[in-house]
Design an enzyme around this catalytic site. Structure first.
Site, PDB file in Angstrom:
ATOM      1  N   LYS A 124      36.078  54.553  43.609  1.00  0.00           N
ATOM      2  CA  LYS A 124      36.212  53.990  42.251  1.00  0.00           C
ATOM      3  C   LYS A 124      34.907  53.344  41.777  1.00  0.00           C
ATOM      4  CE  LYS A 124      38.420  50.504  39.477  1.00  0.00           C
ATOM      5  NZ  LYS A 124      39.145  49.240  39.424  1.00  0.00           N
TER       6      LYS A 124
ATOM      7  N   TYR B 210      45.503  48.159  35.994  1.00  0.00           N
ATOM      8  CA  TYR B 210      46.233  49.407  35.741  1.00  0.00           C
ATOM      9  C   TYR B 210      45.859  50.522  36.730  1.00  0.00           C
ATOM     10  CZ  TYR B 210      47.189  47.079  31.273  1.00  0.00           C
ATOM     11  OH  TYR B 210      47.595  46.189  30.304  1.00  0.00           O
TER      12      TYR B 210
ATOM     13  N   ASN C  25      33.065  34.221  36.403  1.00  0.00           N
ATOM     14  CA  ASN C  25      33.226  33.581  37.707  1.00  0.00           C
ATOM     15  C   ASN C  25      33.902  34.545  38.672  1.00  0.00           C
ATOM     16  OD1 ASN C  25      31.992  31.050  37.745  1.00  0.00           O
ATOM     17  ND2 ASN C  25      33.592  30.213  36.430  1.00  0.00           N
TER      18      ASN C  25
ATOM     19  N   HIS D  96      33.676  39.296  42.599  1.00  0.00           N
ATOM     20  CA  HIS D  96      33.488  40.739  42.863  1.00  0.00           C
ATOM     21  C   HIS D  96      32.482  41.343  41.891  1.00  0.00           C
ATOM     22  CE1 HIS D  96      36.761  40.405  45.621  1.00  0.00           C
ATOM     23  NE2 HIS D  96      37.524  39.891  44.663  1.00  0.00           N
ATOM     24  N   LYS D  97      32.573  40.889  40.641  1.00  0.00           N
ATOM     25  CA  LYS D  97      31.627  41.400  39.629  1.00  0.00           C
ATOM     26  C   LYS D  97      30.211  40.905  39.940  1.00  0.00           C
ATOM     27  CE  LYS D  97      34.874  41.736  35.751  1.00  0.00           C
ATOM     28  NZ  LYS D  97      35.158  41.267  34.383  1.00  0.00           N
TER      29      LYS D  97
ATOM     30  N   ASP E 277      33.187  42.870  28.850  1.00  0.00           N
ATOM     31  CA  ASP E 277      34.610  42.951  28.527  1.00  0.00           C
ATOM     32  C   ASP E 277      35.047  44.391  28.750  1.00  0.00           C
ATOM     33  OD1 ASP E 277      37.011  41.743  27.801  1.00  0.00           O
ATOM     34  OD2 ASP E 277      36.843  42.445  25.740  1.00  0.00           O
TER      35      ASP E 277
HETATM   36  P1  IMP Z   1      37.906  42.513  32.288  1.00  0.00           P
HETATM   37  O1  IMP Z   1      37.366  42.353  30.907  1.00  0.00           O
HETATM   38  O2  IMP Z   1      37.001  43.321  33.183  1.00  0.00           O
HETATM   39  O3  IMP Z   1      38.304  41.218  32.924  1.00  0.00           O
HETATM   40  O4  IMP Z   1      39.234  43.395  32.157  1.00  0.00           O
HETATM   41  C1  IMP Z   1      40.320  43.016  31.301  1.00  0.00           C
HETATM   42  C2  IMP Z   1      41.591  43.714  31.726  1.00  0.00           C
HETATM   43  O5  IMP Z   1      41.464  45.133  31.590  1.00  0.00           O
HETATM   44  C3  IMP Z   1      41.978  43.499  33.194  1.00  0.00           C
HETATM   45  O6  IMP Z   1      42.708  42.319  33.370  1.00  0.00           O
HETATM   46  C4  IMP Z   1      42.827  44.750  33.468  1.00  0.00           C
HETATM   47  O7  IMP Z   1      44.134  44.580  32.954  1.00  0.00           O
HETATM   48  C5  IMP Z   1      42.121  45.814  32.648  1.00  0.00           C
HETATM   49  N1  IMP Z   1      41.092  46.493  33.469  1.00  0.00           N
HETATM   50  C6  IMP Z   1      39.742  46.421  33.292  1.00  0.00           C
HETATM   51  N2  IMP Z   1      39.098  47.153  34.227  1.00  0.00           N
HETATM   52  C7  IMP Z   1      40.061  47.687  35.011  1.00  0.00           C
HETATM   53  C8  IMP Z   1      40.012  48.529  36.162  1.00  0.00           C
HETATM   54  O8  IMP Z   1      38.955  48.915  36.685  1.00  0.00           O
HETATM   55  N3  IMP Z   1      41.205  48.885  36.683  1.00  0.00           N
HETATM   56  C9  IMP Z   1      42.391  48.482  36.163  1.00  0.00           C
HETATM   57  N4  IMP Z   1      42.492  47.675  35.123  1.00  0.00           N
HETATM   58  C10 IMP Z   1      41.330  47.281  34.526  1.00  0.00           C
END
Ligand code: IMP
Length: 195
Positions: free
Chosen positions: A173, A152, A10, A13-14, A70
């Site tokens: 980025k 991060y 949901n 941005h993605k 993920d």
């Molecule tokens: P997700 O699976 O894309 O929701 O990422 C899980 C977690 O990994 C996020 O909540 C961040 O803590 C970290 N993370 C993933 N991608 C990024 C990024 O592009 N920049 C900074 N942190 C990231």
């Protein structure tokens, strides 16, 4: 009629990022669009496993082609932690600032600063599973720098640059990131099937 594909997220941005690449060739649906209000559990201990859990949940319950993703940060000196625990490294409230502070404190005095961000996308298309991966190598600095992005970003400097993701900004980025690379592979694959 256009083919439909569910992105098991949901995160607006993605959805926008993938929609813009797929253009108008495929109709991309979010969890909200299919009236799925479940917070799909991410209980696997690999990115592949968690991405697949999301895609399988949708495929099994809605019989729709779909993909899940993920991502996370892997730090070499910490045996690839925080990895799948990136969002909740400092606690279940998923506080980015606390997560970053924890990384900085655990890494205090550590000479090996090598790290990478990794994304895995799992696609289920007519019952068949496909995986797409993106990684970006870099290093963890000792103090946050920059305002943009999320997670991060303020403590990660990608290889070949001297600014953090948070200083580089989303335009740069989003051309080089782990997520952009995985999304690009997914979209190329899907578009090649549409020809
Ligand atoms: P997700 O699976 O894309 O929701 O990422 C899980 C977690 O990994 C996020 O909540 C961040 O803590 C970290 N993370 C993933 N991608 C990024 C990024 O592009 N920049 C900074 N942190 C990231």
């Amino acid at each position: 009629m256009k083919n439909k594909l569910v992105f098991a997220t949901n995160n607006i941005h993605k959805i926008e990022e993938v929609s813009s690449i797929l253009n108008d060739k495929i109709e991309l649906l979010s969890l909200k669009d299919i009236h799925c209000n479940v917070d799909i559990p991410e209980t696997a201990n690999t990115f592949e496993g968690n991405a697949l859990l999301k895609a399988e949940y949708i495929y099994d319950n809605y019989q729709l082609n779909c993909f899940g993703d993920d991502s996370g940060l892997e730090i070499e000196a910490l045996n690839n932690e925080p990895g799948v625990y990136s969002a909740r490294y400092a606690g279940e409230d998923k506080n980015s600032l606390a997560n970053m502070q924890k990384v900085l404190s655990v890494m205090e005095g550590e000479k090996n600063r090598k790290a990478q961000f990794r994304t895995v996308i799992s696609l289920i298309l007519n019952g068949k599973k496909y995986f797409f991966e993106g990684t970006i190598k870099g290093e963890i600095i000792t103090k946050e720098r920059g305002e943009s992005g999320f997670g991060y970003d303020p403590i990660f400097v990608p290889e070949g640059y001297n600014k953090t993701f948070a200083e580089l900004g989303n335009e740069v980025k989003n051309k080089i990131s782990h997520r952009a690379q995985a999304v690009d592979k997914l979209c190329k694959f899907i578009l090649s099937l549409e020809k």
